[in-house]
Design a protein around this motif. Structure first.
Motif, mmCIF file in Angstrom:
data_model
loop_
_atom_site.group_PDB
_atom_site.id
_atom_site.type_symbol
_atom_site.label_atom_id
_atom_site.label_comp_id
_atom_site.label_asym_id
_atom_site.label_seq_id
_atom_site.Cartn_x
_atom_site.Cartn_y
_atom_site.Cartn_z
ATOM 1 N N GLY A 12 9.834 -18.422 -26.114
ATOM 2 C CA GLY A 12 9.726 -18.789 -27.515
ATOM 3 C C GLY A 12 10.471 -20.083 -27.778
ATOM 4 N N TYR A 13 11.246 -20.122 -28.831
ATOM 5 C CA TYR A 13 11.953 -21.352 -29.186
ATOM 6 C C TYR A 13 13.242 -21.469 -28.389
ATOM 7 C CZ TYR A 13 8.569 -21.988 -32.874
ATOM 8 O OH TYR A 13 7.393 -22.175 -33.554
ATOM 9 N N VAL A 14 13.459 -22.648 -27.824
ATOM 10 C CA VAL A 14 14.600 -22.919 -26.953
ATOM 11 C C VAL A 14 15.409 -24.049 -27.578
ATOM 12 C CG1 VAL A 14 15.328 -23.517 -24.607
ATOM 13 C CG2 VAL A 14 13.190 -22.264 -24.973
ATOM 14 N N LEU A 15 16.706 -23.961 -27.476
ATOM 15 C CA LEU A 15 17.586 -24.968 -28.066
ATOM 16 C C LEU A 15 17.547 -26.258 -27.243
ATOM 17 C CD1 LEU A 15 20.646 -22.853 -29.237
ATOM 18 C CD2 LEU A 15 19.257 -24.370 -30.669
ATOM 19 N N THR A 16 16.530 -27.058 -27.494
ATOM 20 C CA THR A 16 16.374 -28.342 -26.837
ATOM 21 C C THR A 16 16.182 -29.421 -27.896
ATOM 22 O OG1 THR A 16 13.962 -28.244 -26.733
ATOM 23 C CG2 THR A 16 15.186 -27.216 -24.904
ATOM 24 N N GLU B 235 26.242 -26.595 -24.155
ATOM 25 C CA GLU B 235 26.724 -27.223 -22.927
ATOM 26 C C GLU B 235 26.461 -26.301 -21.744
ATOM 27 O OE1 GLU B 235 30.935 -28.848 -20.966
ATOM 28 O OE2 GLU B 235 30.831 -28.248 -23.081
ATOM 29 N N LEU B 236 25.867 -26.841 -20.703
ATOM 30 C CA LEU B 236 25.548 -26.051 -19.515
ATOM 31 C C LEU B 236 26.743 -26.028 -18.578
ATOM 32 C CD1 LEU B 236 22.233 -26.110 -17.539
ATOM 33 C CD2 LEU B 236 24.400 -26.257 -16.321
ATOM 34 N N THR B 237 27.077 -24.831 -18.092
ATOM 35 C CA THR B 237 28.161 -24.678 -17.129
ATOM 36 C C THR B 237 27.648 -23.954 -15.893
ATOM 37 O OG1 THR B 237 28.907 -22.501 -17.920
ATOM 38 C CG2 THR B 237 29.783 -24.452 -19.066
ATOM 39 N N ALA B 238 28.432 -23.986 -14.836
ATOM 40 C CA ALA B 238 28.043 -23.324 -13.590
ATOM 41 C C ALA B 238 27.828 -21.833 -13.803
ATOM 42 C CB ALA B 238 29.101 -23.565 -12.514
ATOM 43 N N ALA B 239 28.602 -21.226 -14.701
ATOM 44 C CA ALA B 239 28.496 -19.786 -14.946
ATOM 45 C C ALA B 239 27.163 -19.401 -15.577
ATOM 46 C CB ALA B 239 29.642 -19.323 -15.836
ATOM 47 N N ASP B 240 26.452 -20.363 -16.151
ATOM 48 C CA ASP B 240 25.172 -20.077 -16.796
ATOM 49 C C ASP B 240 24.024 -19.947 -15.801
ATOM 50 O OD1 ASP B 240 26.283 -20.304 -19.394
ATOM 51 O OD2 ASP B 240 26.098 -22.488 -19.282
ATOM 52 N N THR C 35 18.488 -20.507 -24.339
ATOM 53 C CA THR C 35 19.117 -21.750 -23.910
ATOM 54 C C THR C 35 18.310 -22.343 -22.764
ATOM 55 O OG1 THR C 35 20.520 -20.719 -22.227
ATOM 56 C CG2 THR C 35 21.374 -20.780 -24.504
ATOM 57 N N PRO C 36 18.410 -23.645 -22.541
ATOM 58 C CA PRO C 36 17.714 -24.245 -21.406
ATOM 59 C C PRO C 36 18.084 -23.600 -20.074
ATOM 60 C CG PRO C 36 18.405 -25.957 -22.924
ATOM 61 C CD PRO C 36 19.030 -24.678 -23.405
ATOM 62 N N ALA C 37 19.347 -23.219 -19.905
ATOM 63 C CA ALA C 37 19.768 -22.595 -18.645
ATOM 64 C C ALA C 37 19.058 -21.272 -18.421
ATOM 65 C CB ALA C 37 21.282 -22.402 -18.631
ATOM 66 N N GLY D 17 16.863 -31.227 -21.836
ATOM 67 C CA GLY D 17 16.356 -29.905 -22.160
ATOM 68 C C GLY D 17 16.132 -29.000 -20.968
ATOM 69 N N ILE D 18 14.989 -28.317 -20.963
ATOM 70 C CA ILE D 18 14.670 -27.347 -19.919
ATOM 71 C C ILE D 18 14.536 -28.032 -18.563
ATOM 72 C CG2 ILE D 18 12.937 -25.694 -19.117
ATOM 73 C CD1 ILE D 18 12.316 -25.156 -22.113
ATOM 74 N N GLY D 19 13.912 -29.215 -18.540
ATOM 75 C CA GLY D 19 13.767 -29.929 -17.283
ATOM 76 C C GLY D 19 15.102 -30.282 -16.659
ATOM 77 N N ARG D 20 16.032 -30.780 -17.479
ATOM 78 C CA ARG D 20 17.372 -31.090 -16.964
ATOM 79 C C ARG D 20 18.042 -29.833 -16.428
ATOM 80 N NH1 ARG D 20 21.653 -34.362 -20.563
ATOM 81 N NH2 ARG D 20 20.661 -36.112 -19.472
ATOM 82 N N ALA D 21 17.993 -28.748 -17.187
ATOM 83 C CA ALA D 21 18.643 -27.507 -16.754
ATOM 84 C C ALA D 21 18.014 -26.986 -15.467
ATOM 85 C CB ALA D 21 18.552 -26.456 -17.861
ATOM 86 N N THR D 22 16.696 -27.110 -15.331
ATOM 87 C CA THR D 22 16.016 -26.628 -14.134
ATOM 88 C C THR D 22 16.398 -27.457 -12.920
ATOM 89 O OG1 THR D 22 14.169 -25.804 -15.460
ATOM 90 C CG2 THR D 22 13.755 -26.145 -13.111
#
Length: 287
Positions: free
Chosen positions: A211-215, A12-17, A252-254, A40-45
């Motif tokens: 490398g491998y990202v949790l997506t 789960e992505l939080t502001a602190a990340d 992580t994506p963040a 994934g990464i796109g959402r986090a970005t």
């Protein structure tokens, strides 16, 4: 060690990340395009850039996923906004409409070409339709997006901006059964350098390799890789995904999104044509 030791759910992505930087261009009038923004990464970005106060055009074919990205930006109290623009990156008219929408929203300065997909098969068994789809999404679409976005970036008051391309350790080396993905990521290296060569110093190009990202994309690969190689899912995680890495955990994506934030900022002004390699030692160390 067993796969039970690895939590393979996307965190789960939080502001602190999120990395938040002071930058004169990180403001509501500045627009960033992020492709693959539905997960994934796109959402986090997309969320990370909104957390830095930017106006973000989030592009993806998954409309429900884009709505989730908008909700996540709200959940972390991002001062910027995410505007969902449903986009089929294989449709040239749709990509043009996406860039037009971004230009109409403010000063288009940044593009994060993140959208990607995977197909696991050896070269002799690789379906050409899948090859064409992967290359369309991960190489042709970034080229077309850059082609359309660069004039808008140059038209800003100072011509400052950047196009960041999501590469991979597979843009540095090859493993078996991912030939289309590897071809696309190696091609992105050339595109990144070409953007830098034409950017006159103010319009930068860079890539991000991890490398491998949790997506969801990564999690879905485990079963496919196990079947293709004739090994267990546990062996995929331990030997294929983390075996060569020195850092024995997935990103992580963040964490990846934060690399784009840095790369777009003035702190990354000397990152031009280069690659941000954060791979836990995959490509730089060997047993």
């Amino acid at each position: 060690m067993s796969t039970d030791e690895f939590d393979l759910r996307e965190p789960e992505l939080t502001a602190a990340d999120l990395l938040v930087l002071d930058d004169e261009h990180f403001a509501p009038e500045t627009v960033a395009i992020v492709t693959g923004a539905a997960s994934g990464i796109g959402r986090a970005t997309a969320v990370a850039l909104a957390a830095n106060g930017l106006t973000v055009v989030g592009a993806d074919i998954d409309e429900d996923g884009l709505d989730g990205t908008v909700e996540l930006a709200d959940d972390v109290d991002a001062p910027g906004t995410v505007h969902p623009v449903p986009t089929d990156l294989t449709d040239e008219d749709a990509v043009e409409a996406m860039v037009d929408a971004a230009a109409e929203a403010g000063d288009l300065r940044y593009v994060a070409n993140v959208a990607g997909m995977q197909h696991i098969a050896s070269i002799p068994d690789f379906p050409m339709a899948k090859y064409d789809l992967l290359l369309d999404i991960m190489l042709r679409a970034p080229f077309l997006t850059a082609k359309l976005a660069m004039p808008h970036i140059r038209a800003t008051d100072d011509g400052v901006g950047a196009i960041g391309n999501m590469s991979s350790v597979h843009g540095h080396y090859a493993t078996q059964d991912k030939p289309a993905y590897i071809t696309a990521k190696h091609g992105l290296t050339g595109l990144t350098r070409a953007i830098a060569a034409e950017g006159e110093g103010t319009l930068r190009g860079f890539s991000v390799s991890v490398g491998y990202v949790l997506t969801p994309l990564m999690v879905n690969q485990i079963e496919d890789t196990a079947e293709e190689r004739g090994i267990s899912e546990q062996e995929v995680v331990e030997d294929v995904m983390l075996g060569q890495a020195r850092t024995k955990e997935m990103m992580t994506p963040a964490e990846v999104a934060n690399l784009f934030v840095f790369g777009f900022s003035s702190h990354g002004k000397h990152l031009n044509g280069g690659d941000m390699l954060h791979d836990g030692g995959y490509t730089t160390t060997y047993e």
